[in-house]
Scaffold this active site. Sequence first.
Site, PDB file in Angstrom:
ATOM      1  N   ILE A  37      21.204 -15.143  10.122  1.00 55.09           N
ATOM      2  CA  ILE A  37      21.969 -13.955   9.690  1.00 55.09           C
ATOM      3  C   ILE A  37      21.080 -13.110   8.772  1.00 55.09           C
ATOM      4  O   ILE A  37      20.998 -11.907   8.906  1.00 55.09           O
ATOM      5  CB  ILE A  37      23.255 -14.388   8.946  1.00 55.09           C
ATOM      6  CG1 ILE A  37      24.157 -15.199   9.891  1.00 55.09           C
ATOM      7  CG2 ILE A  37      24.005 -13.165   8.424  1.00 55.09           C
ATOM      8  CD1 ILE A  37      25.390 -15.779   9.236  1.00 55.09           C
ATOM      9  N   GLN A  78     -16.805  -1.264  -6.830  1.00 51.52           N
ATOM     10  CA  GLN A  78     -15.592  -2.062  -6.623  1.00 51.52           C
ATOM     11  C   GLN A  78     -15.078  -1.801  -5.217  1.00 51.52           C
ATOM     12  O   GLN A  78     -15.039  -0.653  -4.778  1.00 51.52           O
ATOM     13  CB  GLN A  78     -14.565  -1.619  -7.682  1.00 51.52           C
ATOM     14  CG  GLN A  78     -13.149  -1.348  -7.207  1.00 51.52           C
ATOM     15  CD  GLN A  78     -12.313  -2.609  -7.187  1.00 51.52           C
ATOM     16  OE1 GLN A  78     -12.481  -3.479  -8.044  1.00 51.52           O
ATOM     17  NE2 GLN A  78     -11.431  -2.733  -6.211  1.00 51.52           N
ATOM     18  N   THR A  79     -14.700  -2.859  -4.512  1.00 52.31           N
ATOM     19  CA  THR A  79     -14.105  -2.609  -3.195  1.00 52.31           C
ATOM     20  C   THR A  79     -13.171  -3.736  -2.774  1.00 52.31           C
ATOM     21  O   THR A  79     -13.321  -4.868  -3.204  1.00 52.31           O
ATOM     22  CB  THR A  79     -15.203  -2.404  -2.122  1.00 52.31           C
ATOM     23  OG1 THR A  79     -14.579  -2.125  -0.878  1.00 52.31           O
ATOM     24  CG2 THR A  79     -16.090  -3.621  -1.958  1.00 52.31           C
ATOM     25  N   ARG A  80     -12.180  -3.365  -1.938  1.00 48.50           N
ATOM     26  CA  ARG A  80     -11.276  -4.363  -1.353  1.00 48.50           C
ATOM     27  C   ARG A  80     -11.291  -4.235   0.168  1.00 48.50           C
ATOM     28  O   ARG A  80     -10.474  -4.805   0.862  1.00 48.50           O
ATOM     29  CB  ARG A  80      -9.846  -4.185  -1.878  1.00 48.50           C
ATOM     30  CG  ARG A  80      -9.331  -2.757  -1.894  1.00 48.50           C
ATOM     31  CD  ARG A  80      -7.864  -2.696  -2.176  1.00 48.50           C
ATOM     32  NE  ARG A  80      -7.135  -2.542  -0.959  1.00 48.50           N
ATOM     33  CZ  ARG A  80      -6.762  -1.372  -0.432  1.00 48.50           C
ATOM     34  NH1 ARG A  80      -7.057  -0.231  -1.034  1.00 48.50           N
ATOM     35  NH2 ARG A  80      -6.096  -1.315   0.693  1.00 48.50           N
ATOM     36  N   HIS A 138     -19.734   3.843   2.817  1.00 46.84           N
ATOM     37  CA  HIS A 138     -19.840   3.122   1.540  1.00 46.84           C
ATOM     38  C   HIS A 138     -21.303   2.910   1.170  1.00 46.84           C
ATOM     39  O   HIS A 138     -21.683   2.997   0.008  1.00 46.84           O
ATOM     40  CB  HIS A 138     -19.145   1.762   1.624  1.00 46.84           C
ATOM     41  CG  HIS A 138     -17.694   1.854   1.982  1.00 46.84           C
ATOM     42  ND1 HIS A 138     -17.205   1.429   3.189  1.00 46.84           N
ATOM     43  CD2 HIS A 138     -16.646   2.351   1.302  1.00 46.84           C
ATOM     44  CE1 HIS A 138     -15.912   1.645   3.234  1.00 46.84           C
ATOM     45  NE2 HIS A 138     -15.537   2.208   2.097  1.00 46.84           N
ATOM     46  N   HIS A 169     -18.554   0.024   5.219  1.00 42.93           N
ATOM     47  CA  HIS A 169     -19.040   0.741   6.389  1.00 42.93           C
ATOM     48  C   HIS A 169     -20.172   1.673   5.943  1.00 42.93           C
ATOM     49  O   HIS A 169     -20.562   1.661   4.785  1.00 42.93           O
ATOM     50  CB  HIS A 169     -17.883   1.504   7.046  1.00 42.93           C
ATOM     51  CG  HIS A 169     -16.747   0.593   7.431  1.00 42.93           C
ATOM     52  ND1 HIS A 169     -16.896  -0.413   8.353  1.00 42.93           N
ATOM     53  CD2 HIS A 169     -15.469   0.508   6.976  1.00 42.93           C
ATOM     54  CE1 HIS A 169     -15.746  -1.069   8.468  1.00 42.93           C
ATOM     55  NE2 HIS A 169     -14.867  -0.537   7.641  1.00 42.93           N
ATOM     56  N   MET A 229     -16.540  11.049   1.215  1.00 43.62           N
ATOM     57  CA  MET A 229     -17.762  11.136   2.025  1.00 43.62           C
ATOM     58  C   MET A 229     -17.393  11.297   3.503  1.00 43.62           C
ATOM     59  O   MET A 229     -16.530  10.564   4.003  1.00 43.62           O
ATOM     60  CB  MET A 229     -18.597   9.855   1.891  1.00 43.62           C
ATOM     61  CG  MET A 229     -19.048   9.532   0.491  1.00 43.62           C
ATOM     62  SD  MET A 229     -20.319  10.628  -0.104  1.00 43.62           S
ATOM     63  CE  MET A 229     -21.702  10.040   0.806  1.00 43.62           C
ATOM     64  N   ARG A 258     -12.659   8.585  -4.330  1.00 44.09           N
ATOM     65  CA  ARG A 258     -11.393   9.270  -4.063  1.00 44.09           C
ATOM     66  C   ARG A 258     -10.277   8.227  -3.986  1.00 44.09           C
ATOM     67  O   ARG A 258     -10.455   7.179  -3.398  1.00 44.09           O
ATOM     68  CB  ARG A 258     -11.534   9.995  -2.716  1.00 44.09           C
ATOM     69  CG  ARG A 258     -10.382  10.822  -2.314  1.00 44.09           C
ATOM     70  CD  ARG A 258     -10.657  11.431  -0.942  1.00 44.09           C
ATOM     71  NE  ARG A 258      -9.542  12.264  -0.537  1.00 44.09           N
ATOM     72  CZ  ARG A 258      -8.456  11.787   0.069  1.00 44.09           C
ATOM     73  NH1 ARG A 258      -8.361  10.502   0.332  1.00 44.09           N
ATOM     74  NH2 ARG A 258      -7.475  12.606   0.407  1.00 44.09           N
TER      75      ARG A 258
HETATM   76  S1  PPS Z   1      21.836 -17.296   6.476  1.00 50.28           S
HETATM   77  O1  PPS Z   1      22.692 -16.473   5.614  1.00 50.28           O
HETATM   78  O2  PPS Z   1      20.878 -16.463   7.181  1.00 50.28           O
HETATM   79  O3  PPS Z   1      21.183 -18.373   5.709  1.00 50.28           O
HETATM   80  O4  PPS Z   1      22.800 -17.932   7.531  1.00 50.28           O
HETATM   81  P1  PPS Z   1      22.404 -18.751   8.864  1.00 50.28           P
HETATM   82  O5  PPS Z   1      21.544 -19.901   8.489  1.00 50.28           O
HETATM   83  O6  PPS Z   1      21.836 -17.854   9.875  1.00 50.28           O
HETATM   84  O7  PPS Z   1      23.785 -19.253   9.346  1.00 50.28           O
HETATM   85  C1  PPS Z   1      23.832 -20.064  10.503  1.00 50.28           C
HETATM   86  C2  PPS Z   1      25.241 -20.311  10.988  1.00 50.28           C
HETATM   87  O8  PPS Z   1      26.048 -20.881   9.984  1.00 50.28           O
HETATM   88  C3  PPS Z   1      27.442 -20.653  10.310  1.00 50.28           C
HETATM   89  N1  PPS Z   1      28.148 -20.473   9.031  1.00 50.28           N
HETATM   90  C4  PPS Z   1      28.188 -19.377   8.255  1.00 50.28           C
HETATM   91  N2  PPS Z   1      27.686 -18.134   8.408  1.00 50.28           N
HETATM   92  C5  PPS Z   1      27.890 -17.229   7.439  1.00 50.28           C
HETATM   93  N3  PPS Z   1      28.563 -17.491   6.304  1.00 50.28           N
HETATM   94  C6  PPS Z   1      29.088 -18.730   6.098  1.00 50.28           C
HETATM   95  N4  PPS Z   1      29.738 -18.997   4.968  1.00 50.28           N
HETATM   96  C7  PPS Z   1      28.903 -19.723   7.101  1.00 50.28           C
HETATM   97  N5  PPS Z   1      29.282 -21.023   7.210  1.00 50.28           N
HETATM   98  C8  PPS Z   1      28.795 -21.475   8.392  1.00 50.28           C
HETATM   99  C9  PPS Z   1      27.445 -19.450  11.191  1.00 50.28           C
HETATM  100  O9  PPS Z   1      28.059 -19.900  12.396  1.00 50.28           O
HETATM  101  C10 PPS Z   1      25.995 -19.073  11.426  1.00 50.28           C
HETATM  102  O10 PPS Z   1      25.816 -18.978  12.803  1.00 50.28           O
HETATM  103  P2  PPS Z   1      25.230 -17.778  13.671  1.00 50.28           P
HETATM  104  O11 PPS Z   1      26.285 -17.427  14.603  1.00 50.28           O
HETATM  105  O12 PPS Z   1      24.043 -18.412  14.342  1.00 50.28           O
HETATM  106  O13 PPS Z   1      24.836 -16.635  12.787  1.00 50.28           O
END
Ligand code: PPS
Length: 691
Positions: free
Chosen positions: A596, A314-316, A323, A320, A450, A409
Amino acid sequence: MTDPVATPTPDEEDMLFRLLRQLDTAPGASQRATAAALGISLGLLNGQLRAAADAGHISISDRAGPDKRQRFAYTLTARGAAEKMRLTDQFLDRKLAEYNALHAELTGTASGLSPIKHRTHPMQNNLAPIPELYVSYESAQKLKIEAGELVSWDLTPRQICDLELLMNGGFNPLKGFLTEADYDGVIENMRLESGALWPMPINLDVSEDFAASLEAGQDIALRDQEGVILATMTVTDNWVPNKVREAEKVFGADDDAHPAVNYLHNHAGKVYLGGPVTGIQQPVHYDFRARRDTPNELRAYFRKMGWRKVVAFQTRNPLHRAHQELTFRAAKEAQANLLIHPVVGMTKPGDVDHFTRVRCYEAVLDKYPQSTTSMSLLNLAMRMAGPREAVWHGLIRANHGCTHFIVGRDHAGPGKNSAGEDFYGPYDAQDLFRTHEEEIGITMVDFKHMVWVQERAQYEPMDEIQDKDDVTILNISGTELRRRLAEGLEIPEWFSFPEVVKELRKTKPPRSKQGFTVFFTGFSGSGKSTIANALMVKLMEMGGRPVTLLDGDIVRKNLSSELGFSKEHRDLNIRRIGYVASEITKNGGIAICAPIAPYATTRRAVREDIEAFGAFVEVHVATSIEECERRDRKGLYKLAREGKIKEFTGISDPYDVPANPELSVETENVDVDNCAHQVILKLESMGLISG
Ligand code: PPS
């Protein structure tokens, strides 16, 4: 006085022979189809079935058919199988006698054929066919149409692997996805309700909504990712498992650093369904078709080649020189033929892809004596469960007709836990296997580590080297090999074959030529987009690879325009960004993401998707929430404070601070250019860009 037992007439025996033969080939066919195949009425068939069951030749289990009406499945018992064999011999003898008579009548001479004693010795156990869950081709055509009406479940890639081995007998004695009672037994003591040894839970995990929509005993269709119906399943059990218990019992710890525990908690559905499966067709594979074999195909091959003893490897990983030495020694020790049996279903995240590996195996195969060694690909989804996995692998190989199995092993080891320690001891798998060897039905060929002994220019098991202090012992670990490939360094001839190294270099170019993803995360207004833009320009200035920026705001205008900011929508948004970034990475580009991405589990999932193809560099833009609010460049924090924007990250919604990002940048009192430069330095230190 007891009733005299009536001797069956030849006609009755003939009927029984045809019935057993039919039930053996199409055990899941409807009564109507069985009666039609035998050319008798349904009433007569019912009588025959009852008699066969009374005589202990068949067992009958009931299940609701696709049309929701009661339907039965018939399985030949051991007595039934023996009876079928006896009647087959009798039938063949009769036919031969008829032929001889006809030959004499037409030619006036004897045919010269004499009855062969069929199976006077029962066929060697590992070579006789094993039960599959498929219905006959004709029944499958019908069932497929009926199943089109059923509620259906789209199988995940892992479930497709499991289903394939369920249907083709690789998971024998399982007849479907585990019921709750079987699951409990497997978790607690590696035993099915029947008492049979089975170490791994094989469940159909589904979403809560899908599970809630089902009634007890309902038939469902199981479809692949293109919508092709592969099987039907009668859902007899539907329950919410205790995943923490499963993680602890099966994988040894409830620790997300274990790939299967991570899968269990973060990918698998919340509810498990159990019940028997009726196979309609095999999953379709377009790659390496000639190298894929079902257990019965391999058994037939071994029969044809006269291989009575077969040791499976068996191998993934690519093979070499170590083996090769190990497999040679195993074959010699067991005096057996060798089956290289690599897993091509799902292996450990980050492994070399199976396309590359199979090309490597094919190159190495030329270095084995042709008539003694064969290779077949196994579409198994590994769990990396060490000792339990070894027992499972043994059962699977026994089902594939092998008599011996190599356990080395750290067999199927998952790597380090979150405390940086090994999940299992290096020889735990061998110990557990040894305890159950007889029941598994395959002999273990155990190997120690080995290593290359330079003075003798050969590989030797570490524990057999008597003069350790006087010789030079060399070894290259998997991690070291990956490092050498990533950095374009030399890989010595004593370690691998030039053909293998060439293949690996083709798919794993040095890191400075691979694609990668830089993933910024941080509060809104933390400076992610600004740094990401600066980084993009710097990378474009260097040239060499295409650069794509997936900024939070831009993505939300295009890719995710319909999404809001609930947890579900945020996850979807990040998974989409991850998907696009993984495609860019796979194709050798640079993806810069700047959402974010507040949830650690989602970031981890994206990391896994991307690391399958290249590096994932998580950069935490660690600007404090107070600073972001003070800057409030878009005026959103004010609105969030006033309650005009709900679920605002850092104000009314959570943000999981990254625990181990590749880089954390402070933006307070540091200018953008410097922040982007810190990222460039990080990329350089990781070998992703050349200095
Ligand atoms: S996430 O959580 O990663 O899906 O969010 P993201 O897509 O990066 O969010 C992009 C921008 O949306 C604006 N925004 C908010 N952010 C956070 N929470 C809430 N409720 C919200 N509503 C709108 C916010 O300006 C994010 O911008 P930046 O500055 O690019 O992070």
